[in-house]
Design a protein around this motif. Structure first.
Motif, PDB file in Angstrom:
ATOM      1  N   LYS A 165      -3.377  22.947  16.288  1.00 60.24           N
ATOM      2  CA  LYS A 165      -3.322  24.383  16.533  1.00 60.24           C
ATOM      3  C   LYS A 165      -4.696  25.012  16.392  1.00 60.24           C
ATOM      4  O   LYS A 165      -5.094  25.865  17.188  1.00 60.24           O
ATOM      5  N   GLY A 169      -6.527  26.977  19.331  1.00 62.06           N
ATOM      6  CA  GLY A 169      -6.908  28.369  19.110  1.00 62.06           C
ATOM      7  C   GLY A 169      -8.403  28.571  19.307  1.00 62.06           C
ATOM      8  O   GLY A 169      -8.839  29.546  19.912  1.00 62.06           O
ATOM      9  N   ASP A 229      -1.925  26.077  23.317  1.00 61.18           N
ATOM     10  CA  ASP A 229      -1.744  26.819  22.072  1.00 61.18           C
ATOM     11  C   ASP A 229      -0.271  26.877  21.705  1.00 61.18           C
ATOM     12  O   ASP A 229       0.112  26.634  20.554  1.00 61.18           O
TER      13      ASP A 229
END
Lengths: 502, 170
Positions: A165, A169, A229
């Motif tokens: 993640k 991101g 994402d």
């Protein structure tokens, strides 16, 4: 607190984004310009870094201030113990600070002349790398928030701080940053050249092509990264808001492409402002989506256990004039304990005479147990938390230690007590927990079941002595462990009381 | 002609990604983390206010692989007399009288090929909240952990629990 963090991030991320995007493109353009002897790219490079830094180098540093606040908030919002020691924040902050200092050095050198010495260029590149590293660390830390289950484990094994993640991101952030920089670069062509430089007819077109290719590249990268994402989020962090934010970012990216596409063929008008605003909106969607995801992930994890409610306890008890504590203790005992505990025998819970002996002279332990019961004996169900007020706990504990069993409670009836009174007393302390005469409670109403034994005292006594389940609609009645004379008394009492009984 | 193709490709790209996002959303919706239950059982009252221990109702959590939904006798033990005027309790009583079982929606489900035992984990000293979140504050129970393998393994690694494949894949 989380919303404050969100607002801070919303202000902070675009700033960091422009910083990264602007200085990267400035450095690259500067490098290309010097290699190709291209004055236009050198000039654009200068304008870009000036936009990033403003005209005042201190503005550069002012943007750094939110970072310690972010760090502080991050440590605070997490359940204690905070997963990272405070000094671990020095690394990203130090990287950010030194990066900014190096970049401002680069900028001031560029202000003097566009033809840089190699030292200045290297300083700029090092500063850029430091800032990239710091923002990557920032995203790594933010990434841990999406999986709160792992947070406690970080101190045990530092590898758990990494997550896909965080990577997704970070790249999404980079795409947005470069897009935003492109949008800003698109605004330059209309500007008058600073200073006394001679106007260059080629320059606007050049700035336009650089800006639009940056903005277009960002817009094309955003959809793929948005999907990445979403995939990398744990399913507990997803919700409709997260998907809505992702979809909004997609639509905004599409709008950017649709604005830029005709502009490429026919450069008219100045889309720079619109593009910048669209990218800022994408930042907004990005932060909102992340925020919603963090909220989802923490749902039902963050709230600490509330202090026990004062529930079910008797209220408005006026302490009597004489021995108020004992009086109060008796009331609490009647209301809260008696339904499950007898002194002499087992009911739902164990007989008090067995368990209380453990607490003789140890009031505090008894109070602690009443406040927060724990399972001790596997033969009994766990005693529920009663939610008594502190003074009630105190009163009932004192009452239990001093008075129970010594007072003339019906379990130890005085020998002189007449049989009927004794039966009534047994009924009131034992039977009435579960039985009423006219309505069902836990057990059936006496008016329904006792008449079966009309004229058959022995039958009723046998049932009380050794209950069997007769009616499927009710749970089985427990063995009460009464003494023989108590059984006799209560059986006679019941038969006398019910309508149509003996 | 070239322009048309370019625009089509553009729209195709964005459309495909939008569809992908919609698909992900649908997939998420299919595995709703907080399903609506046939009876709106409030853990906030039972585990929160009353602070009943989890095993008061989930009888077998300490004793077997499965925590199990409580038998209706447990519910009716108290609710024969308590709060009988409420809609949800009336619903419960109706189920009980008609001898039907309540079809609770499962919130946590593991695939067949995973061996998992509640008993072991409680014996190892884990609190229920460690995996199930603060259920006492949930009006409707929501999945707090996604039960993917990496999630299991990370905890096993940190707590020095067995890391053999055979531990869970029997």
């Amino acid at each position: 607190m989380r919303y404050f963090l969100a607002a801070l991030l919303l202000a902070y991320l675009p700033f960091l984004g422009i910083l990264i995007g602007g200085s990267t493109s400035s450095l690259v353009l500067n490098f290309l310009g010097r290699e190709n002897r291209n004055a236009r790219s050198l000039r654009l490079s200068k304008e870009l870094i000036e936009t990033v830094a403003g005209n005042n180098p201190f503005l550069f540093l002012a943007g750094l201030l939110p970072f310690p606040i972010v760090a502080c908030l991050w440590q605070r919002i997490l359940p204690p113990p905070a997963p990272l020691p405070w000094f671990s924040w020095i690394l990203p902050f130090g990287a950010l600070l030194s990066g900014c200092l190096l970049l401002s050095f680069y900028r001031s050198a560029l202000r003097r002349t566009t033809d840089l010495q190699i030292l200045h260029f290297r300083a700029g590149a090092a500063g850029l790398l430091a800032i990239l590293f710091a923002s990557f660390l920032l995203f790594v830390l933010l990434g841990t928030l999406f999986n709160p289950g792992k947070l406690q484990l970080i101190r045990g094994n530092a590898v758990f701080i990494l997550s896909y993640k965080a990577l997704a991101g970070f790249f999404l952030f980079l795409a947005l940053s470069f897009g935003l920089t492109g949008g800003i670069a698109l605004r330059f062509p209309g500007r008058l050249p600073a200073g006394t430089e001679k106007p260059d007819p080629e320059y606007p077109g050049y700035a336009r092509s650089v800006g639009s290719s940056l903005a277009l590249g960002g817009a094309f990268a955003v959809p793929a990264l948005v999907v990445l994402d979403l995939i990398s989020l744990p399913s507990t962090a997803l919700s409709l808001e997260v998907f809505a934010a992702a979809a909004a970012a997609l639509v905004l990216a599409l709008v950017v492409v649709l604005i830029l596409y005709p502009y490429l063929e026919n450069p008219a008008g100045r889309p720079g402002g619109r593009i910048s605003i669209l990218y800022l909106l994408m930042f907004l969607a990005f932060v909102a989506g992340e925020q919603a995801a963090v909220g989802n992930a923490f749902l039902g994890r963050q709230a600490p256990r509330k202090p026990p409610f004062p529930a079910g306890g008797p209220e408005g008890q006026m302490p009597g004039p004489a021995e108020p504590t004992v009086e109060k203790g008796r009331t609490v005992f009647q209301d809260a304990c008696r339904a499950c505990h007898l002194v002499e025998s087992r009911l739902v819970g164990p007989p008090l005479k067995d368990v209380l002996s453990k607490y003789r002279g140890n009031l505090e332990n008894l109070k602690r147990y009443i406040r927060d019961p724990a399972k001790v004996n596997p033969d009994y169900p766990l005693m529920p938390h009663l939610g008594l007020k502190e003074e009630e706990v105190d009163a009932v504990a004192r009452y239990l230690l001093t008075s129970v069993g010594k007072e003339s409670l019906p379990e130890k009836p005085a020998a002189a007590m007449p049989a009927e009174e004794k039966g009534k007393a047994v009924f009131e302390t034992v039977c009435s927990s579960c039985h009423r005469f006219d309505t069902r409670l836990v057990g059936p109403p006496f008016n329904e079941v006792v008449p079966k034994y009309a004229g058959n005292v022995e039958g009723l006594k046998r049932f009380i002595r050794n209950p069997v389940k007769t009616n499927a609609g009710y749970p089985a009645m427990p063995m009460l462990g009464l003494k023989e004379e108590e059984i006799d008394a209560v059986a006679r009492y019941l038969l006398a009381k019910v309508k149509g009984g003996g | 002609m070239r322009k048309k193709i370019a625009i089509l490709a553009l729209l195709g790209y964005f459309g495909a990604v939008l569809l992908l996002v919609a698909g992900l959303a649908y997939l998420w919706y299919r595995t709703d983390p907080a399903p609506e239950q046939p009876i709106a059982f409030p853990h906030t009252i039972h585990a929160g206010t009353l602070r009943l221990p989890c095993t008061f109702c989930h009888l077998f959590a300490e004793r077997s692989r499965f925590a199990t939904a409580p038998p209706m006798q447990i519910c009716m033990g108290c609710h024969r007399t308590i709060a009988t005027d409420r809609e949800e309790i009336k619903k419960l009583t109706r189920y009980y009288d008609e001898k039907r079982s309540i079809e609770w929606k499962r919130v946590y489900a593991l695939p067949d090929f995973i061996y998992f035992s509640h008993k072991r984990h409680i014996k190892a000293g884990l609190e229920c909240e460690a995996c199930h979140g603060d259920v006492a504050s949930m009006k409707r129970v929501r999945r707090a952990s996604n039960l993917v393998m990496g999630w299991c393994v990370s905890c096993h690694r940190v707590r020095n629990a067995p890391m053999d494949c055979y531990t869970c894949h029997k």
